[in-house]
Scaffold this motif. Sequence first.
Motif, PDB file in Angstrom:
ATOM      1  N   GLN A 129      -6.314  39.807  -8.127  1.00 47.40           N
ATOM      2  CA  GLN A 129      -5.711  39.043  -7.026  1.00 47.40           C
ATOM      3  C   GLN A 129      -4.678  38.050  -7.551  1.00 47.40           C
ATOM      4  O   GLN A 129      -3.611  37.870  -6.954  1.00 47.40           O
ATOM      5  N   PHE A 159      -9.385  32.548  -3.679  1.00 51.11           N
ATOM      6  CA  PHE A 159     -10.023  33.845  -3.486  1.00 51.11           C
ATOM      7  C   PHE A 159     -11.540  33.745  -3.511  1.00 51.11           C
ATOM      8  O   PHE A 159     -12.232  34.707  -3.162  1.00 51.11           O
ATOM      9  N   PRO A 171      -2.201  39.303  -1.517  1.00 52.75           N
ATOM     10  CA  PRO A 171      -3.640  39.249  -1.798  1.00 52.75           C
ATOM     11  C   PRO A 171      -4.423  38.483  -0.732  1.00 52.75           C
ATOM     12  O   PRO A 171      -5.110  37.497  -1.012  1.00 52.75           O
TER      13      PRO A 171
END
Length: 463
Positions: free
Chosen positions: A303, A317, A218
């Motif tokens: 993710q 993220f 990710p």
Amino acid sequence: MGEVINRHPSSSIEEEKKARRRKIIKQLPIKKFEIRDSLIAQLCEQNPHIRVVKHIFAAALIGLFINTVIHGFSERGELNLGLNVIATGLAKFHWVPPIWITLNGCIILCYFGFNVWARIRINMPLKSPNKKLWDSIWLLSLAAYYILQFRVISVVVTVLKLPIATSSVVCLEQTRLLMKIHAFVRTSAEKVINFKPHSDQKLNLASFKHFLYFLFAPTLVYCDEYPRRKSIRWNLVFEKTLELVGVIFYYAFLVERFIIPNLKDMGLRSYTIRELGMMAFDNFAVGLMFLLLAFYVVIDAAQNLVGELLRFGDRQFYLDWWTATNYSDYFRMWNMVVGDWLYTYIYKDFYESIVPGSKTVAKLTVFLISAIVHEWVLTYIFGFFFPALFLAFCFVGGCLSFLRIPKLDIVNIIFWYMLAFGCGLLSSLYAMEWFIRANVPIENATLSDFLVPRLFTCDCIVY
């Protein structure tokens, strides 16, 4: 002779000035990976009150589900569980696996092609005139591959007439893989070019196993090594899987309850400007929910799910984008998976090499590329060209991002209002155009029918 002597010092002075200018330009920092949880996970762990926000969204989902069922039963005498919207959006999903396998096969071929270029290049004589030619051939091939990928997928999605959800999976996955291969080639090519064959230096190129890990990890920023967790937390995998399914139904209920009833007659009767304006304002809250759900399902749940299965350590993220008071902070913190890629391979390259020292050009280039790719994805998801998001990116987000606004509570409130209004307006415009084209299809449509928005040309608006 004297003329030659006079020129030589001036040319050397110019070269010295250029070299000095290059040294002055500050080298921007690179992405550092470390083991850390996503921000929402940290907040929920540190403060149990934050978990209540997730509980509120779950309660709202239950309430929306009950509302949709009762509304459908009272109006049409049928139990509507949102499955019709999901089934319609994911129709022809059987095309996704072969397309996905083909896309990944092409990316793997790129990996082996890169290794061919690298191995032959490092064995060429140091001052070989063929080096530039060899590099140019492969660079042009890579650029052609990028263009061909976009073109082929646009044709595939159009010819197969894939519905919205299915085409979303195809277009987003193709874009993700192209960003992956660019990151790998950009980072690895620099090592190959700077490699000196006759020194003690060793050239370490990515193994195929590590390349495959990068394809699924990710992150869009390539690194020779990523921090890994010791084990998989299966309770987190189950939780994120459940959230993914819940958000899909959440989307279906919102579309079924608010979008379809208000806009399903677009193209079948005339609307006044006042009616359309009221519908856009009515979708204020729905647009905001679309934004929040997209953030949670794509940037947090998906993710984290993939990261946990791969034991990927760095889960940063996003940052606290909800505290933003300007679009510059919002775009920087909202999606750091894409943001890190834009910073590393667009902004950083423009600022340090292409237009040295110009933050403005680098920033505008990031916005332009991001707007073009977003518009391409939306064009082939919906099946028509409607550049509302492109204009919003370039002229609203791009321009407003240069404003320096104080971090005050009232400014954050205004920012959230503008964000919700913009999302509601965009959702309404794209939905209107989609229903018009679905209700009044054109046989033997031309390129102009594809490019010109029918919302303004179909005589369904009474001025």
